[in-house]
Enzyme design. Structure first.
Site, PDB file in Angstrom:
ATOM      1  N   HIS A 164       0.841  -1.216   0.000  1.00 26.66           N
ATOM      2  CA  HIS A 164       0.000   0.000   0.000  1.00 26.66           C
ATOM      3  C   HIS A 164       0.867   1.253   0.000  1.00 26.66           C
ATOM      4  O   HIS A 164       0.410   2.332   0.377  1.00 26.66           O
ATOM      5  CB  HIS A 164      -0.960  -0.013   1.183  1.00 26.66           C
TER       6      HIS A 164
ATOM      7  N   SER B 299      -6.879  -8.100   9.276  1.00 27.22           N
ATOM      8  CA  SER B 299      -8.254  -8.635   9.220  1.00 27.22           C
ATOM      9  C   SER B 299      -8.530  -9.240   7.850  1.00 27.22           C
ATOM     10  O   SER B 299      -9.593  -9.786   7.595  1.00 27.22           O
ATOM     11  CB  SER B 299      -9.249  -7.491   9.481  1.00 27.22           C
TER      12      SER B 299
ATOM     13  N   ASN C 166      -3.218 -13.647  14.912  1.00 27.52           N
ATOM     14  CA  ASN C 166      -4.032 -12.437  15.030  1.00 27.52           C
ATOM     15  C   ASN C 166      -4.778 -12.405  16.353  1.00 27.52           C
ATOM     16  O   ASN C 166      -5.041 -13.450  16.962  1.00 27.52           O
ATOM     17  CB  ASN C 166      -5.034 -12.379  13.856  1.00 27.52           C
TER      18      ASN C 166
HETATM   19  N1  APR Z   1      -1.714  -8.688  17.998  1.00 28.60           N
HETATM   20  C1  APR Z   1      -2.370  -9.405  17.036  1.00 28.60           C
HETATM   21  N2  APR Z   1      -3.341  -8.895  16.267  1.00 28.60           N
HETATM   22  C2  APR Z   1      -3.664  -7.598  16.465  1.00 28.60           C
HETATM   23  C3  APR Z   1      -3.022  -6.782  17.422  1.00 28.60           C
HETATM   24  C4  APR Z   1      -2.007  -7.380  18.206  1.00 28.60           C
HETATM   25  N3  APR Z   1      -1.347  -6.695  19.133  1.00 28.60           N
HETATM   26  N4  APR Z   1      -3.580  -5.535  17.365  1.00 28.60           N
HETATM   27  C5  APR Z   1      -4.536  -5.586  16.407  1.00 28.60           C
HETATM   28  N5  APR Z   1      -4.581  -6.827  15.875  1.00 28.60           N
HETATM   29  C6  APR Z   1      -5.441  -7.320  14.803  1.00 28.60           C
HETATM   30  C7  APR Z   1      -6.861  -6.823  14.877  1.00 28.60           C
HETATM   31  O1  APR Z   1      -7.658  -7.711  15.656  1.00 28.60           O
HETATM   32  C8  APR Z   1      -7.284  -6.852  13.403  1.00 28.60           C
HETATM   33  O2  APR Z   1      -7.889  -8.096  13.068  1.00 28.60           O
HETATM   34  O3  APR Z   1      -4.927  -6.802  13.592  1.00 28.60           O
HETATM   35  C9  APR Z   1      -5.972  -6.719  12.630  1.00 28.60           C
HETATM   36  C10 APR Z   1      -5.839  -5.374  11.926  1.00 28.60           C
HETATM   37  O4  APR Z   1      -6.870  -5.308  10.966  1.00 28.60           O
HETATM   38  P1  APR Z   1      -7.214  -3.906  10.280  1.00 28.60           P
HETATM   39  O5  APR Z   1      -7.380  -2.893  11.333  1.00 28.60           O
HETATM   40  O6  APR Z   1      -8.324  -4.148   9.309  1.00 28.60           O
HETATM   41  O7  APR Z   1      -5.871  -3.544   9.502  1.00 28.60           O
HETATM   42  P2  APR Z   1      -5.335  -4.187   8.157  1.00 28.60           P
HETATM   43  O8  APR Z   1      -5.842  -5.581   7.996  1.00 28.60           O
HETATM   44  O9  APR Z   1      -3.887  -3.979   8.133  1.00 28.60           O
HETATM   45  O10 APR Z   1      -6.039  -3.236   7.057  1.00 28.60           O
HETATM   46  C11 APR Z   1      -5.710  -3.455   5.717  1.00 28.60           C
HETATM   47  O11 APR Z   1      -7.084  -1.565   5.135  1.00 28.60           O
HETATM   48  O12 APR Z   1      -7.802   0.598   5.433  1.00 28.60           O
HETATM   49  C12 APR Z   1      -6.965  -0.212   4.717  1.00 28.60           C
HETATM   50  O13 APR Z   1      -4.990   0.498   3.659  1.00 28.60           O
HETATM   51  C13 APR Z   1      -5.523   0.176   4.908  1.00 28.60           C
HETATM   52  O14 APR Z   1      -3.578  -1.267   4.878  1.00 28.60           O
HETATM   53  C14 APR Z   1      -4.868  -1.084   5.435  1.00 28.60           C
HETATM   54  C15 APR Z   1      -5.826  -2.165   4.984  1.00 28.60           C
END
Ligand code: APR
Length: 316
Positions: free
Chosen positions: A138, A252, A275
């Site tokens: 990204h 996620s 996760n």
């Molecule tokens: N340990 C393990 N998992 C964690 C922790 C942690 N300490 N903190 C958060 N999480 C998990 C959350 O439960 C969630 O399922 O990480 C995941 C993050 O998911 P999102 O918030 O959806 O982030 P991500 O998957 O990276 O989003 C993908 O979406 O908005 C766009 O461009 C943006 O790159 C991003 C993309």
């Protein structure tokens, strides 16, 4: 369906921590697919958790957004760049320190086990942890481009604008606008070089140029509505032939095309999902649910691996 069922039979024996340890020990071409969950312990919120960025934007309600994701929508950015630039300083990479997860990915690389880290994050903490084979799916704030003339500049060129919450305009476009302004002035007065230099092509270009404001500079982070850099497909096309283990951490898996990596690699390749919360729309072979830093630290201790200590915190 039969192909998936066959795979499930072949891999159905994989289910536990023990299996994960065996896979990590024996794999040599590991793809790590990472998301915002590996940076939360560094103080960077993720996006979709109850305490994530989107929840914060919703609660604050101080930005004129119908939906928090609009903050990263290319069409909205073109219409209302001031909204993103009033916010961007909050997500601009500053003095964050890589987490144990970032350093674990570096450990895999140092052990010659990392085929590539596909990260969705824009915080560049993988590089700060020393990971070389990282693909920022990204993008990042490392460079910025003009939406109009596509001029690309180092990210630092717009840092002061981001920190002072101003919209950065394209210097190249401004230069061109001034040049055309000057030539049109000379044309009118019939003085100077204007007449000789303004030939038919210039006339045609003028119509294309359409005058008006210089282009807006945008950091090269991928917004919703923008395609990923072609490097993503090129790497995946190559890596899918070599990968022997997929480890998915802190995501996620809600955003394509990165979330579709799981379906683009051969079904015979085992998948480990690390996760905080479970995922329901895909079925990784092994799910290790909990804090990612703690899980990778535990796995490493069981394997007799030592996660490198954080390098000295970069001076501000
Ligand atoms: N340990 C393990 N998992 C964690 C922790 C942690 N300490 N903190 C958060 N999480 C998990 C959350 O439960 C969630 O399922 O990480 C995941 C993050 O998911 P999102 O918030 O959806 O982030 P991500 O998957 O990276 O989003 C993908 O979406 O908005 C766009 O461009 C943006 O790159 C991003 C993309």
């Amino acid at each position: 369906l039969s192909r998936v069922l066959r795979r499930r039979q072949r891999l159905s024996h994989l289910s536990s921590l023990e299996d994960a340890l065996g896979l990590l020990k024996n794999s040599k071409k590991i793809i790590v697919l990472s998301g915002a969950g590996i940076s939360t312990s560094c103080g960077i919120p993720d996006f979709r958790s109850s305490t994530g960025l989107y929840a914060q934007l919703q609660e604050e309600g101080k930005y004129d957004l119908d939906d928090p994701q609009q903050m990263f929508d290319i069409h909205y950015f073109r219409e209302r760049p001031e909204v993103f630039y009033s916010f961007a300083k909050q997500i601009y990479p500053s003095n964050f320190v890589p987490s144990p997860c970032h350093r674990w990915i570096k450990l895999l690389e140092d052990k010659g086990k990392l085929l590539r880290n596909y990260t969705q994050n824009i915080d560049t903490l993988e590089s700060l942890a020393g990971v070389e084979k990282v693909l920022q799916c990204h993008g990042s704030f490392k460079t910025a481009s003009c939406l109009r003339c596509k001029t690309r500049v180092p990210g630092q060129n717009i840092e002061t604008f981001i920190m002072s919450q101003q919209i950065p305009y394209c210097p190249k476009c401004r230069e061109e606008a001034d040049r055309r302004q000057q030539m049109k002035k000379e044309l009118k007065t019939g003085k100077g070089k204007g007449k000789a230099l303004w030939d038919d092509d210039e006339e045609e270009e003028e119509n294309e140029w359409g005058g008006g404001e210089p282009g807006i500079m945008k950091p090269n982070i991928t917004f919703f509505g923008q395609a990923l850099d072609s490097e993503f497909d090129e790497c995946l096309f190559k890596d899918r032939e070599e990968v022997d283990l997929l480890v998915i951490i802190g995501t996620s898996l809600k955003v394509a095309p990165v979330s579709e990596v799981l379906t683009h690699i051969p079904h015979s390749v085992p998948q480990i999902y690390i996760n905080l919360t479970p995922v329901h729309h895909v079925k990784p072979d092994i799910c290790l649910l909990g804090d990612a830093d703690s899980i990778v630290t535990y796995l490493s201790s069981k394997l007799g691996w030592t996660i490198p200590a954080p390098a000295a915190i970069p001076l501000p």
